[in-house]
Motif scaffolding. Structure first.
Motif, short mmCIF file in Angstrom:
data_model
loop_
_atom_site.label_atom_id
_atom_site.label_comp_id
_atom_site.label_asym_id
_atom_site.label_seq_id
_atom_site.Cartn_x
_atom_site.Cartn_y
_atom_site.Cartn_z
N ILE A 1 0.85 -1.18 0.00
CA ILE A 1 0.00 0.00 0.00
C ILE A 1 0.89 1.24 0.00
O ILE A 1 2.07 1.16 0.35
N ASP B 1 -0.43 7.39 0.80
CA ASP B 1 -1.65 8.09 0.43
C ASP B 1 -2.89 7.25 0.73
O ASP B 1 -3.92 7.78 1.13
N GLU B 2 -2.78 5.94 0.57
CA GLU B 2 -3.91 5.05 0.86
C GLU B 2 -4.21 5.03 2.35
O GLU B 2 -5.37 4.96 2.76
N GLN C 1 -6.06 8.21 3.34
CA GLN C 1 -7.44 8.28 2.86
C GLN C 1 -8.25 7.03 3.18
O GLN C 1 -9.37 6.89 2.72
N HIS C 2 -7.70 6.12 3.96
CA HIS C 2 -8.38 4.88 4.34
C HIS C 2 -8.87 4.09 3.13
O HIS C 2 -9.98 3.57 3.11
N ARG C 3 -8.03 4.03 2.11
CA ARG C 3 -8.41 3.30 0.89
C ARG C 3 -7.74 1.92 0.86
O ARG C 3 -7.17 1.53 -0.13
N TYR C 4 -7.79 1.20 1.93
CA TYR C 4 -7.22 -0.13 1.95
C TYR C 4 -8.01 -1.00 2.91
O TYR C 4 -8.75 -0.50 3.75
#
Length: 76
Positions: free
Chosen positions: A56, A59-60, A63-66
């Motif tokens: 990951i 940035d992920e 932004q809690h994109r994982y």
């Protein structure tokens, strides 16, 4: 000073405040700022192992994109 989050961690109102706190951290790897799922404020903590493995990007995390369970190695 702010009160504690239900998780027991010290909250920071802004990402900038959390980054400044991380810079003052002594010892080991510098913690990274992230938003808390419980209180919605910023905390600092150890980077997830998946970041070091390149699975990951920072940035992920921001932004809690994982998938937290996969990244942190928790059982589903």
């Amino acid at each position: 000073m702010l009160g504690r989050c239900p998780t027991g961690k010290r909250p920071h109102y802004t990402r900038k405040d959390a980054k400044n706190a991380a810079k003052r951290h002594k010892g080991g790897r510098r913690p990274i700022p992230y938003t808390c799922d419980e209180c919605g404020l910023w905390h600092i903590g150890k980077p997830p192992p998946a970041l070091a493995r390149g699975e990951i990007a920072r940035d992920e995390i921001r932004q809690h994109r994982y998938d937290r369970r996969r990244v942190l190695g928790e059982d589903a």
